[in-house]
Design a protein around this motif. Structure first.
Motif, PDB file in Angstrom:
ATOM      1  N   VAL A  41      39.807  -5.126 -47.922  1.00 52.41           N
ATOM      2  CA  VAL A  41      40.835  -5.983 -48.501  1.00 52.41           C
ATOM      3  C   VAL A  41      40.260  -7.390 -48.655  1.00 52.41           C
ATOM      4  CG1 VAL A  41      43.154  -6.937 -48.148  1.00 52.41           C
ATOM      5  CG2 VAL A  41      42.629  -4.634 -47.363  1.00 52.41           C
ATOM      6  N   SER A  42      40.675  -8.072 -49.674  1.00 50.39           N
ATOM      7  CA  SER A  42      40.226  -9.438 -49.934  1.00 50.39           C
ATOM      8  C   SER A  42      40.579 -10.367 -48.770  1.00 50.39           C
ATOM      9  CB  SER A  42      40.889  -9.954 -51.211  1.00 50.39           C
ATOM     10  OG  SER A  42      40.795 -11.354 -51.294  1.00 50.39           O
ATOM     11  N   ILE A  43      39.603 -11.134 -48.331  1.00 55.18           N
ATOM     12  CA  ILE A  43      39.839 -12.118 -47.263  1.00 55.18           C
ATOM     13  C   ILE A  43      40.786 -13.208 -47.761  1.00 55.18           C
ATOM     14  CG2 ILE A  43      38.739 -13.875 -45.807  1.00 55.18           C
ATOM     15  CD1 ILE A  43      36.296 -11.974 -45.661  1.00 55.18           C
ATOM     16  N   LYS A  44      40.695 -13.552 -49.040  1.00 54.12           N
ATOM     17  CA  LYS A  44      41.618 -14.543 -49.597  1.00 54.12           C
ATOM     18  C   LYS A  44      43.052 -14.032 -49.539  1.00 54.12           C
ATOM     19  CE  LYS A  44      38.370 -16.853 -52.657  1.00 54.12           C
ATOM     20  NZ  LYS A  44      38.007 -17.193 -54.041  1.00 54.12           N
ATOM     21  N   LEU A  45      43.259 -12.744 -49.854  1.00 55.86           N
ATOM     22  CA  LEU A  45      44.598 -12.166 -49.773  1.00 55.86           C
ATOM     23  C   LEU A  45      45.111 -12.207 -48.331  1.00 55.86           C
ATOM     24  CD1 LEU A  45      46.963 -10.473 -51.070  1.00 55.86           C
ATOM     25  CD2 LEU A  45      45.705  -8.480 -50.238  1.00 55.86           C
ATOM     26  N   LEU A  46      44.275 -11.802 -47.385  1.00 54.26           N
ATOM     27  CA  LEU A  46      44.677 -11.809 -45.976  1.00 54.26           C
ATOM     28  C   LEU A  46      44.999 -13.221 -45.493  1.00 54.26           C
ATOM     29  CD1 LEU A  46      42.133  -9.192 -44.664  1.00 54.26           C
ATOM     30  CD2 LEU A  46      44.619  -8.927 -44.725  1.00 54.26           C
ATOM     31  N   THR A  47      44.234 -14.203 -45.959  1.00 55.56           N
ATOM     32  CA  THR A  47      44.482 -15.591 -45.565  1.00 55.56           C
ATOM     33  C   THR A  47      45.821 -16.078 -46.106  1.00 55.56           C
ATOM     34  OG1 THR A  47      42.104 -16.016 -45.511  1.00 55.56           O
ATOM     35  CG2 THR A  47      43.529 -17.943 -45.594  1.00 55.56           C
ATOM     36  N   SER A  48      46.275 -15.515 -47.227  1.00 48.38           N
ATOM     37  CA  SER A  48      47.542 -15.945 -47.830  1.00 48.38           C
ATOM     38  C   SER A  48      48.765 -15.298 -47.170  1.00 48.38           C
ATOM     39  CB  SER A  48      47.541 -15.637 -49.325  1.00 48.38           C
ATOM     40  OG  SER A  48      47.683 -14.246 -49.552  1.00 48.38           O
ATOM     41  N   LEU A  49      48.566 -14.323 -46.289  1.00 42.91           N
ATOM     42  CA  LEU A  49      49.701 -13.719 -45.586  1.00 42.91           C
ATOM     43  C   LEU A  49      50.317 -14.753 -44.651  1.00 42.91           C
ATOM     44  CD1 LEU A  49      48.159 -10.226 -44.778  1.00 42.91           C
ATOM     45  CD2 LEU A  49      49.746 -10.805 -46.635  1.00 42.91           C
ATOM     46  N   LYS A  50      51.634 -14.751 -44.541  1.00 43.04           N
ATOM     47  CA  LYS A  50      52.358 -15.823 -43.836  1.00 43.04           C
ATOM     48  C   LYS A  50      51.813 -16.131 -42.444  1.00 43.04           C
ATOM     49  CE  LYS A  50      56.812 -15.442 -46.110  1.00 43.04           C
ATOM     50  NZ  LYS A  50      58.239 -15.146 -45.943  1.00 43.04           N
ATOM     51  N   LYS A  51      51.605 -15.084 -41.638  1.00 44.50           N
ATOM     52  CA  LYS A  51      51.196 -15.330 -40.255  1.00 44.50           C
ATOM     53  C   LYS A  51      49.752 -15.812 -40.144  1.00 44.50           C
ATOM     54  CE  LYS A  51      54.618 -12.379 -38.120  1.00 44.50           C
ATOM     55  NZ  LYS A  51      54.900 -11.267 -37.227  1.00 44.50           N
ATOM     56  N   VAL A  52      48.913 -15.464 -41.113  1.00 42.76           N
ATOM     57  CA  VAL A  52      47.543 -15.985 -41.123  1.00 42.76           C
ATOM     58  C   VAL A  52      47.548 -17.384 -41.728  1.00 42.76           C
ATOM     59  CG1 VAL A  52      45.169 -15.631 -41.927  1.00 42.76           C
ATOM     60  CG2 VAL A  52      46.571 -13.655 -41.296  1.00 42.76           C
ATOM     61  N   GLU A  53      48.309 -17.544 -42.798  1.00 46.35           N
ATOM     62  CA  GLU A  53      48.392 -18.851 -43.461  1.00 46.35           C
ATOM     63  C   GLU A  53      48.959 -19.913 -42.519  1.00 46.35           C
ATOM     64  OE1 GLU A  53      49.321 -20.066 -47.966  1.00 46.35           O
ATOM     65  OE2 GLU A  53      51.058 -19.291 -46.877  1.00 46.35           O
ATOM     66  N   TYR A  54      49.813 -19.499 -41.592  1.00 47.28           N
ATOM     67  CA  TYR A  54      50.334 -20.424 -40.595  1.00 47.28           C
ATOM     68  C   TYR A  54      49.191 -20.988 -39.742  1.00 47.28           C
ATOM     69  CZ  TYR A  54      52.753 -22.066 -36.412  1.00 47.28           C
ATOM     70  OH  TYR A  54      53.201 -22.822 -35.360  1.00 47.28           O
ATOM     71  N   LEU A  55      48.167 -20.157 -39.510  1.00 52.20           N
ATOM     72  CA  LEU A  55      47.016 -20.582 -38.708  1.00 52.20           C
ATOM     73  C   LEU A  55      45.995 -21.366 -39.524  1.00 52.20           C
ATOM     74  CD1 LEU A  55      46.498 -17.218 -36.785  1.00 52.20           C
ATOM     75  CD2 LEU A  55      47.544 -19.314 -35.893  1.00 52.20           C
ATOM     76  N   THR A  56      45.783 -20.945 -40.782  1.00 51.75           N
ATOM     77  CA  THR A  56      44.812 -21.616 -41.647  1.00 51.75           C
ATOM     78  C   THR A  56      45.091 -21.300 -43.114  1.00 51.75           C
ATOM     79  OG1 THR A  56      42.465 -21.935 -42.168  1.00 51.75           O
ATOM     80  CG2 THR A  56      43.114 -19.726 -41.503  1.00 51.75           C
ATOM     81  N   HIS A  57      44.818 -22.272 -43.965  1.00 53.23           N
ATOM     82  CA  HIS A  57      44.873 -22.072 -45.419  1.00 53.23           C
ATOM     83  C   HIS A  57      43.465 -21.824 -45.960  1.00 53.23           C
ATOM     84  CE1 HIS A  57      49.064 -23.364 -45.760  1.00 53.23           C
ATOM     85  NE2 HIS A  57      48.772 -24.310 -44.881  1.00 53.23           N
ATOM     86  N   ASP A  58      42.483 -21.962 -45.128  1.00 49.40           N
ATOM     87  CA  ASP A  58      41.075 -21.931 -45.525  1.00 49.40           C
ATOM     88  C   ASP A  58      40.487 -20.526 -45.350  1.00 49.40           C
ATOM     89  OD1 ASP A  58      38.385 -22.345 -45.954  1.00 49.40           O
ATOM     90  OD2 ASP A  58      38.143 -23.835 -44.360  1.00 49.40           O
ATOM     91  N   TRP A  59      40.243 -19.845 -46.476  1.00 48.18           N
ATOM     92  CA  TRP A  59      39.709 -18.485 -46.369  1.00 48.18           C
ATOM     93  C   TRP A  59      38.290 -18.490 -45.806  1.00 48.18           C
ATOM     94  CZ3 TRP A  59      35.644 -15.964 -48.768  1.00 48.18           C
ATOM     95  CH2 TRP A  59      35.022 -16.633 -49.836  1.00 48.18           C
ATOM     96  N   TRP A  60      37.571 -19.584 -45.902  1.00 53.59           N
ATOM     97  CA  TRP A  60      36.239 -19.682 -45.299  1.00 53.59           C
ATOM     98  C   TRP A  60      36.346 -19.624 -43.771  1.00 53.59           C
ATOM     99  CZ3 TRP A  60      31.834 -19.021 -47.811  1.00 53.59           C
ATOM    100  CH2 TRP A  60      31.813 -19.233 -49.178  1.00 53.59           C
ATOM    101  N   LEU A  61      37.369 -20.251 -43.225  1.00 53.18           N
ATOM    102  CA  LEU A  61      37.588 -20.177 -41.781  1.00 53.18           C
ATOM    103  C   LEU A  61      37.939 -18.743 -41.373  1.00 53.18           C
ATOM    104  CD1 LEU A  61      38.904 -22.607 -39.334  1.00 53.18           C
ATOM    105  CD2 LEU A  61      40.088 -20.428 -39.374  1.00 53.18           C
TER     106      LEU A  61
END
Length: 161
Positions: A41-61
């Motif tokens: 699955v795309s790391i960018k997609l996973l980063t955009s999920l609410k609970k991950v996005e709450y931790l970071t907006h940065d897909w590089w992180l």
């Protein structure tokens, strides 16, 4: 360098999202897992999920953090992530899934004991097998059986004694 606690929280959250238990309930994410033949699955997609996005907006992180996961692997391009194995719990007295029945001659305990069936997606992913076997010997009264099988490359069965 990102905070170690943040890295652990990102890893934990992404591992949760890609867990078998969560995917059984999350049709959106399951659709994306099934789009890729390796289940990545795309790391960018996973980063955009609410609970991950709450931790970071940065897909590089997120990418950086996922390199510390023992349950997930990042593709060579560093753009997608997937699980290294699928784990199913099998209970005696219940009908075995059709894809598991073919293993009963190698693992007769599948028919009579509580078992955890671990299917690795690639032989390289099975490097975690050694630590899984060590964990089984140290923390539960289990025996471990391992076979190379063409469909999944490596199959491990943990069962109660």
């Amino acid at each position: 360098m990102p905070d170690r606690q943040l890295v652990r929280r990102v890893v934990s959250q992404v591992e949760f999202h890609l867990s078998d238990e969560n995917l059984a309930k999350d049709a959106f994410l399951l659709k994306h897992v099934q789009k890729n033949k390796m289940g990545f699955v795309s790391i960018k997609l996973l980063t955009s999920l609410k609970k991950v996005e709450y931790l970071t907006h940065d897909w590089w992180l997120t990418l950086y953090a996922l390199q510390f996961s023992e349950l997930l692997e990042v593709n060579e391009e560093g753009t997608k992530v997937g699980t290294i194995a699928s784990i199913r719990i099998l209970r005696p007295g219940r009908k075995l899934p059709s894809d598991v029945r073919k293993y009963t001659s190698d693992f007769p305990e599948l028919l009579s004991k509580h078992c955890a069936l671990v299917e690795y997606k690639s032989l390289g992913s099975a490097s975690a097998l050694r630590s899984l076997e060590d964990l089984g010997r140290q923390s539960c009264p289990c025996e471990t059986g391992t076979k190379n099988v063409p469909e999944s490359n490596v199959l491990t069965v943990l069962h109660e004694i």
